[in-house]
Structure formats: C-alpha cells, structure tokens
Write an enzyme that holds these catalytic residues in place. Structure first.
Site, short mmCIF file in Angstrom:
data_model
loop_
_atom_site.label_atom_id
_atom_site.label_comp_id
_atom_site.label_asym_id
_atom_site.label_seq_id
_atom_site.Cartn_x
_atom_site.Cartn_y
_atom_site.Cartn_z
N MET A 98 51.55 -44.96 17.15
CA MET A 98 52.63 -45.06 16.17
C MET A 98 52.52 -43.89 15.20
SD MET A 98 51.90 -49.06 15.33
CE MET A 98 53.16 -49.18 14.05
N ILE A 156 44.97 -51.09 15.25
CA ILE A 156 43.90 -50.14 14.93
C ILE A 156 44.38 -49.19 13.84
CG2 ILE A 156 42.37 -48.35 15.83
CD1 ILE A 156 42.84 -49.60 18.62
N GLY A 186 51.71 -46.11 10.20
CA GLY A 186 51.47 -45.82 11.60
C GLY A 186 50.05 -46.11 12.08
N SER A 187 49.72 -45.64 13.24
CA SER A 187 48.40 -45.69 13.88
C SER A 187 48.55 -46.09 15.34
CB SER A 187 47.41 -46.58 13.17
OG SER A 187 46.12 -46.26 13.61
N ARG A 188 47.91 -47.20 15.76
CA ARG A 188 47.87 -47.49 17.18
C ARG A 188 47.74 -48.99 17.44
NH1 ARG A 188 43.00 -44.94 20.66
NH2 ARG A 188 42.64 -46.76 21.94
#
Length: 217
Positions: A98, A156, A186-188
């Site tokens: 993301m 995550i 965001g991120s994952r």
C-alpha cells in the site's frame, strides 16, 4: 466519498498548523513570495491529508468461494512459504503493498469467526524488506470460514506507517468485505492461504480492497 474517522486527529493538526504558519506570516508582514509559498504549502498539506484518509463507498459482493483483496495497492509477493506463527506449515502467501496514495482501509478477505488475533510491537523497516513481515510492528488475524478453512492475514507497518489500527478481536464474527482495520499512511498486508488455492492475480497487478478477487478455493 467520505473522510475516514481515523483521520480526524491528523486533519485537525494539519488545519491548526496551516492556521498558525499563515497567521505568523501575516503578523510579520512577510513578502508576497513567502505568503504565496505558504498558501501553496497549506493547500498541498490539506489535499494530501484528505487524500490519505479518504473512504470511498464500495458495494461488496459476498462470495464464500472467493478471497477478496484485503487492501488497495499492488501485488508484490505470490509464493509458497512457511508460516511460523499460527499454522507452522507451508502456505500460499500473497502480499499487497500500500503506497501513501492508496486507500488505507483494510477489509476482511473472507467471512467467518476470528479464531486467532495477536498484536506484535516491532520495528519499522521498509515494507518491501524481506524481514518486515516478522520483525515490524504488525497484527495477525485468522478467520475460520464456515467450512472449517482458516485464512490468516497480517497488517504490517512500514518506515512511514507508524500506526496500525484494528477493529476485531478473537471470537468475533466477521463478514467478507467489512473493515477490520486501518494502516495510517500505507504499508503492507500479507494473506496466507491453503496450498492448492487458485490464485487469480499476478505480481504487479493493481488491486482494490473488497473488490478484487485475489484467489479462489
């Protein structure tokens, strides 16, 4: 398009910052170039925060044989791997990255009962780092479907994303496509499926949370 509740504090801080810097510029009678720079900066910050926390309305089509994408973003991992926290066996991992420009809402990929939940404090490595899924701040959720199949998905945090929010706990009944959490900026999200699940996406595909079917049982 709505503004997500997780962004209220951030929006208030940005509006306060914009008010202060512009008030200071007016008080000290800054020259026109500085004022225009501050106006443009203010507009950028306001638009950016609204964009980060936007919450588009989506119609979810429930499909018990499908795995809905849990987040907006891009498919960065599709591989067979060893899942060591809950299953302790080989699973099919699909990961969605993301970016700060994506919608940051996380959605249940399947319907069922939350059979496991755990929050892990940790580091803030970049989301694409190989060890981010085991070393970074994260949550792990396992949902047991009505047919007994369990699906694990994991929020995550990354280098920029410093706050994970979740709305589920163990024994909750959850519905496919409903929000289960939010990752600020965001991120994952990783999802672990039984081996043999038919993958419906490819590396590099752009996906939409609650809309894109990423796999079928």
């Amino acid at each position: 398009m709505k503004f997500h509740k997780e962004g209220y504090t951030s929006l208030a801080l940005v509006v306060l910052f914009i008010f202060v810097i512009n008030a200071v510029a007016d008080y000290f009678d800054a020259n026109i170039f500085i004022k225009w720079f501050l106006y443009l900066l203010s507009a950028f910050l306001f638009i950016a925060i609204v964009q980060f926390f936007r919450s588009p309305k989506r119609t979810i089509h429930i499909d018990d044989n499908a795995v809905l994408c849990p987040a907006d973003g891009k498919i960065v991992v599709i591989e067979e791997t060893e899942e060591t926290e809950y299953f302790n066996d080989k699973r099919l991992q699909i990961s969605i990255f993301m970016s700060p420009t994506n919608v940051h809402i996380n959605r249940n990929p399947v319907s069922g009962v939350v059979s496991y939940f755990k929050y892990h404090p940790g580091k803030f490595l970049v989301a694409w780092h190989p060890k981010s899924s085991t070393l970074n701040e994260r949550t792990t959720v396992v949902v047991k479907k009505q047919d007994g199949v369990e699906v694990l998905f994991r929020q995550i945090a990354g280098a920029l994303a410093r706050r994970i929010v979740w709305y589920v706990k163990q024994n909750d009944v959850v519905r496919q496509g409903d929000e289960f959490g939010f990752i600020k900026f965001g991120s994952r999200v990783d999802i672990f499926l039984p081996l043999g699940t038919k993958v419906a996406v490819n590396i590099g595909d752009k996906v939409v949370g609650g809309k894109t079917i990423i796999a079928r049982f």
